[in-house]
Design a protein around this motif. Structure first.
Motif, PDB file in Angstrom:
ATOM      1  N   ARG A  54       0.824  -1.223   0.000  1.00  0.00           N
ATOM      2  CA  ARG A  54       0.000   0.000   0.000  1.00  0.00           C
ATOM      3  C   ARG A  54       0.853   1.265   0.000  1.00  0.00           C
ATOM      4  O   ARG A  54       0.406   2.312  -0.407  1.00  0.00           O
ATOM      5  N   LYS A  55       2.076   1.133   0.502  1.00  0.00           N
ATOM      6  CA  LYS A  55       2.970   2.301   0.524  1.00  0.00           C
ATOM      7  C   LYS A  55       4.127   2.052  -0.440  1.00  0.00           C
ATOM      8  O   LYS A  55       4.486   0.896  -0.693  1.00  0.00           O
ATOM      9  N   PRO A  56       4.748   3.133  -0.936  1.00  0.00           N
ATOM     10  CA  PRO A  56       5.922   2.944  -1.803  1.00  0.00           C
ATOM     11  C   PRO A  56       7.029   2.200  -1.045  1.00  0.00           C
ATOM     12  O   PRO A  56       7.156   2.335   0.171  1.00  0.00           O
ATOM     13  N   ILE A  57       7.803   1.391  -1.779  1.00  0.00           N
ATOM     14  CA  ILE A  57       8.916   0.639  -1.194  1.00  0.00           C
ATOM     15  C   ILE A  57      10.191   1.077  -1.910  1.00  0.00           C
ATOM     16  O   ILE A  57      10.240   1.067  -3.153  1.00  0.00           O
ATOM     17  N   GLU A  58      11.185   1.448  -1.152  1.00  0.00           N
ATOM     18  CA  GLU A  58      12.431   1.937  -1.744  1.00  0.00           C
ATOM     19  C   GLU A  58      13.043   0.875  -2.665  1.00  0.00           C
ATOM     20  O   GLU A  58      13.130  -0.304  -2.281  1.00  0.00           O
ATOM     21  N   GLY A  59      13.430   1.279  -3.845  1.00  0.00           N
ATOM     22  CA  GLY A  59      14.080   0.355  -4.786  1.00  0.00           C
ATOM     23  C   GLY A  59      13.115  -0.570  -5.497  1.00  0.00           C
ATOM     24  O   GLY A  59      13.536  -1.542  -6.131  1.00  0.00           O
ATOM     25  N   PHE A  60      11.822  -0.313  -5.389  1.00  0.00           N
ATOM     26  CA  PHE A  60      10.826  -1.205  -5.978  1.00  0.00           C
ATOM     27  C   PHE A  60       9.771  -0.343  -6.682  1.00  0.00           C
ATOM     28  O   PHE A  60       8.942   0.303  -6.038  1.00  0.00           O
ATOM     29  N   SER A  61       9.834  -0.353  -8.017  1.00  0.00           N
ATOM     30  CA  SER A  61       8.870   0.414  -8.792  1.00  0.00           C
ATOM     31  C   SER A  61       7.731  -0.522  -9.204  1.00  0.00           C
ATOM     32  O   SER A  61       7.949  -1.468  -9.951  1.00  0.00           O
ATOM     33  N   PHE A  62       6.547  -0.272  -8.689  1.00  0.00           N
ATOM     34  CA  PHE A  62       5.410  -1.155  -8.997  1.00  0.00           C
ATOM     35  C   PHE A  62       4.111  -0.367  -8.914  1.00  0.00           C
ATOM     36  O   PHE A  62       4.067   0.723  -8.343  1.00  0.00           O
ATOM     37  N   HIS A  63       3.070  -0.938  -9.503  1.00  0.00           N
ATOM     38  CA  HIS A  63       1.726  -0.431  -9.250  1.00  0.00           C
ATOM     39  C   HIS A  63       0.769  -1.613  -9.142  1.00  0.00           C
ATOM     40  O   HIS A  63       1.082  -2.721  -9.587  1.00  0.00           O
ATOM     41  N   LEU A  64      -0.363  -1.367  -8.519  1.00  0.00           N
ATOM     42  CA  LEU A  64      -1.355  -2.422  -8.294  1.00  0.00           C
ATOM     43  C   LEU A  64      -2.541  -2.209  -9.222  1.00  0.00           C
ATOM     44  O   LEU A  64      -2.970  -1.074  -9.454  1.00  0.00           O
TER      45      LEU A  64
END
Ligand code: SF4
Ligand code: SF4
Length: 183
Positions: free
Chosen positions: A64-74
């Motif tokens: 649900r929150k951005p994660i450093e080093g991880f570009s994603f979308h749901l």
């Protein structure tokens, strides 16, 4: 009502999910880095860029929150269960943040029940979708895959099928893949 049921069910489902993700945190399909064999084929985006991994019930809460080093979308995706979610990535992620589906691939969890439809247990099998991207099925199927990895997938499946939400998602996936095999 559905929202209240989800609120009540979430803690138990998330506990199982965390345990399953933890069981598959370090084990890998080969003892060495299998990504070197294929250039990390299963992480490469397809031509649409919208292909992704189906999340297990409640797993979207980890993203649900951005994660450093991880570009994603749901993306909403009802393939496995109503209200489901697909995670679309750009091909790189911190290992400890991988969705459960990525930790299990190129295997999948098959559920086996007795003749009364009870006493369900899990077995690991090669995911039929892996044939299109992963070289390991052609190298001997399960025999090409580390026994530690196969056992970890099986143990995670045994744990997950004790939760009704996970059970529904796993059975729906099984039905879907079995129907595809019959075509
Ligand atoms: S495609 Fe198969 S061999 Fe390649 S990284 Fe993925 S699981 Fe490993
Ligand atoms: S989330 Fe991570 S492990 Fe899964 S496909 Fe994307 S880059 Fe690969």
């Amino acid at each position: 009502m559905a929202i209240i049921l989800d609120m009540l069910a979430a803690p138990f489902a998330l506990k199982k999910l965390r345990q399953a993700r933890e069981m598959l945190k370090d084990v890998t399909p080969l003892r060495s880095d299998c990504g070197r064999v294929c250039g990390g084929a299963c992480c490469k985006p397809d031509e649409t860029g919208e292909n992704g991994m189906l999340l297990f019930p409640f797993e979207d809460r980890f993203y649900r929150k951005p994660i450093e080093g991880f570009s994603f979308h749901l993306v909403p995706d009802d393939t496995l269960f109503k209200g489901g979610t697909r995670l679309v990535c750009t091909g790189e992620c911190p290992r400890e943040q991988r969705p459960l589906a990525c930790r299990i691939f190129p295997l999948r969890i098959r559920l086996i029940s007795d003749e009364l439809g009870v006493n369900t247990h899990a077995e690991a099998e090669v995911d039929p979708r892996a044939w299109a991207v992963c070289p390991l099925p052609e190298q001997g199927g399960l025999r090409a895959i580390s026994a530690d990895f196969t056992t970890a997938v099986q143990n995670a499946g045994d744990l997950l099928c004790r939760n009704v939400y996970m059970l529904e998602a796993l059975l729906n996936e099984q039905r879907m893949l079995d129907e595809t095999r019959r075509l």
